[in-house]
Design an enzyme around this catalytic site. Structure first.
Site, PDB file in Angstrom:
ATOM      1  N   GLY A 227       0.844  -1.197   0.000  1.00 29.05           N
ATOM      2  CA  GLY A 227       0.000   0.000   0.000  1.00 29.05           C
ATOM      3  C   GLY A 227       0.868   1.232   0.000  1.00 29.05           C
TER       4      GLY A 227
ATOM      5  N   CYS B 280       5.388  -6.106   1.541  1.00 30.14           N
ATOM      6  CA  CYS B 280       5.761  -4.691   1.500  1.00 30.14           C
ATOM      7  C   CYS B 280       5.107  -3.916   2.652  1.00 30.14           C
ATOM      8  CB  CYS B 280       5.412  -4.117   0.130  1.00 30.14           C
ATOM      9  SG  CYS B 280       6.233  -2.551  -0.150  1.00 30.14           S
ATOM     10  N   TYR B 281       4.097  -3.098   2.386  1.00 29.27           N
ATOM     11  CA  TYR B 281       3.427  -2.389   3.493  1.00 29.27           C
ATOM     12  C   TYR B 281       2.909  -3.401   4.519  1.00 29.27           C
ATOM     13  CZ  TYR B 281       0.086   0.578   5.993  1.00 29.27           C
ATOM     14  OH  TYR B 281      -0.604   1.251   6.973  1.00 29.27           O
TER      15      TYR B 281
ATOM     16  N   ASP C  37     -17.740 -11.783 -21.906  1.00 33.20           N
ATOM     17  CA  ASP C  37     -18.409 -11.963 -20.614  1.00 33.20           C
ATOM     18  C   ASP C  37     -19.852 -12.455 -20.769  1.00 33.20           C
ATOM     19  OD1 ASP C  37     -16.020 -10.954 -19.837  1.00 33.20           O
ATOM     20  OD2 ASP C  37     -16.774  -8.957 -19.345  1.00 33.20           O
TER      21      ASP C  37
ATOM     22  N   LYS D  83     -10.900 -11.869 -15.523  1.00 27.54           N
ATOM     23  CA  LYS D  83     -11.106 -12.028 -16.973  1.00 27.54           C
ATOM     24  C   LYS D  83     -10.438 -13.296 -17.532  1.00 27.54           C
ATOM     25  CE  LYS D  83     -12.665  -9.956 -20.728  1.00 27.54           C
ATOM     26  NZ  LYS D  83     -13.913  -9.196 -20.829  1.00 27.54           N
TER      27      LYS D  83
END
Ligand code: XMP
Length: 513
Positions: free
Chosen positions: A54, A81-82, A227, A369
């Site tokens: 983040g 990370c964060y 879709d 997707k």
């Protein structure tokens, strides 16, 4: 209940990438806002938690912080990370601004080859960093298992409590062994089976659709895009003739579009397909309209009217099916009180009749997707449909600048067919986000044979993109561009010039209108 890894989103641009990587390990994953309570988390029965990266600093005043109790659930946690900094700060360590920002490629040296995340991997790994803060004091019970030049604590773990954290991003392609590291977390540490496959999902989804729909009827607006096509095939498998698909020919479709849809869904799948040819109505409504927004509005409004009439004809349906995908339903997190992080422009949501009181069936709403495409193949849809590039709802109308007339439509349709053909033959069609022709309202002088011409211009647009939000133009090989230009000028009557659009998004958009 499906085994799942829950990802707490702290606003990283890579959160969805983490979810996709986990699913590529055949383990189901979901994204939840960072402030979910430990109790709500327990109800999801996660096999493991991942704390995303983040943009914030954990020591900042408004830093997004999770419920402290999530570390006491007894579930393995991986901080990224964060997420590493959150874990360090919460569990007795210290995080401070680093002297140097670490951004980009770095060499990671594994110092504990017994660490379950790194065992049997090379001692030196290439990783991708993107952070300014670093741990200056280790949290209680943790040890460092890998280091970079800049940080002795690039990977830390507390084996007893099954808590792990990485300063780098294992989810991005620039960390080549990242997938391997994530796979170890979900399989070896969390104990997840490889149960998330589209073959299994078909059964789960079919059952869920039957449960939701019962004996009621469902209608679905079939556009021919990926879709709605996959949603149709899945629903058809679940409820057969309780489903009616409505396909509206709005007069601004690509060449052969209606033939493909009728062939595949009507004749091959034998679905109940209502084909509505409303092309005249749309083209009449579009007459003399040149403003892009007006074109879009007219097409949207006319579509709703035509669809409503068709839906009534289909009989009393209680449900409306939509091909909504997971990225459309993930709740965005406004990090640092910045609401712009929440703005998401999406063209496909909410386009359908509001006054029709349907309940929604959204059988793809937990899929990404690439999973939808895989599901489509699993359900037996042809590659021609499953591997389709996105196509805007207002169709060729927003690729004809100026008035949409039958003559101009014919010109663009022909040019579009050539572009699709050539892109497919060379394989480029499948490698990039979109490639298409745009008809400009500009005429220019040329010579053909001995004759002077004064004809229209076609612009070629080919872009690569992850999600359509940003895009870059594709450097197609000159031979292909040459062939496209030659074919379009020789074969499409009314065109004597072809240009290439080399604008990225932003500042340009992908479509011209
Ligand atoms: P823009 O032009 O906004 O396009 O950069 C981003 C992506 O969205 C597609 N697009 C649409 N899709 N209905 C759709 O279903 C629409 O009205 C629409 N307008 C644009 C566009 O093709 C690109 O992939």
């Amino acid at each position: 209940m499906q085994e799942q890894i829950v990802i707490l989103d702290f606003g990283s641009q890579y959160t969805q990438v983490i979810a996709r990587r986990i699913r590529e390990c055949n383990v189901y994953s979901v994204i939840v806002p960072y402030d979910i309570t430990a109790e709500q988390l327990s109800a999801l029965a996660p096999k493991g938690l991942i704390l995303s990266g983040g943009p914030a600093s954990v020591y900042a005043r408004n830093a997004p912080l999770p419920d402290r109790a999530i570390f006491d659930l007894g579930v393995p946690v991986l901080g990224i990370c964060y997420g590493l900094q959150v874990m360090a700060q919460f569990l007795g360590g210290k995080v401070e601004p680093g002297r140097k920002r670490e951004f980009g490629k770095a060499k990671l040296r594994v110092v504990d080859s017994f660490s379950p995340l790194f065992a049997n991997l090379p001692e030196i790994l290439q990783v991708w960093n993107s952070h300014g803060d670093k741990i200056t004091k280790m949290p209680h019970g943790f040890k460092s298992v890998a280091a970079t030049e800049n940080s002795d604590y690039a990977a830390i773990e507390n084996l007893d409590r099954k808590l792990f954290a990485l300063q780098f991003h294992p989810e991005v392609a620039h960390t080549p062994q990242g997938r391997e590291i994530l796979a170890r977390f979900v399989h070896n540490i969390c104990g997840c089976q490889k149960s998330w496959t589209m073959r299994n999902y078909v059964d789960i989804a079919v059952e869920a659709i039957r449960q939701q729909v019962g004996k009621e009827r469902v209608i679905l607006g079939l556009s021919g895009g990926v879709d709605s096509s996959v949603a149709a095939a899945l629903l058809h498998k679940a409820i057969g003739r309780q489903l009616t698909c409505i396909f509206v020919n709005n007069g601004v479709l690509r060449g052969r579009e209606e033939c493909v849809v009728r062939e595949v869904f009507g004749r091959h799948f034998k679905m109940k397909l209502q084909y509505v040819d409303a092309s005249k109505r749309f083209l009449t409504a579009l007459r003399r309209v040149t403003d892009p927004e007006r074109k879009r509005k007219i097409i949207g409004r006319t579509f709703i009217e035509v669809f409503e009439t068709a839906a009534k004809r289909a009989g009393k349906a209680k449900f409306l099916a939509q091909g909504t995908l997971y990225p459309d339903v993930i709740e965005s997190v406004p990090i640092g009180g910045n609401p712009s992080a929440m703005i998401k422009s999406h063209h496909n949501v909410g386009g359908l009749p509001k006054k029709m009181r349907f309940q929604l069936v959204e059988p793809l709403k937990c899929l990404f997707k690439d999973e939808v495409r895989e599901l489509g193949l699993e359900l037996g849809l042809p590659r021609e449909i499953v591997l389709r590039q996105p196509f805007p709802g207002p169709g060729l109308a927003v690729r004809i600048l100026g008035e949409v007339t039958p003559d101009r439509l014919q010109i663009l349709r022909h040019a579009d067919t050539i572009v699709v053909e050539e892109m497919k033959t060379t394989g480029w069609y499948y490698k990039i986000w979109q490639s298409f022709a745009v008809l400009l309202p500009v005429r220019s002088v040329g010579v053909m044979g001995d004759e002077r011409t004064y004809d229209y211009t076609i612009a070629l647009r080919a872009v690569e993109s992850q999600d359509g939000m940003t895009a870059d133009w594709v450097k197609l090989p000159p031979e292909l561009l040459e062939r496209l230009a030659n074919r379009i000028i020789n074969e499409v009557k009314g065109v004597n010039r072809v240009c290439l659009d080399i604008t990225s998004k932003p500042p340009g958009t992908i479509e011209w209108e």
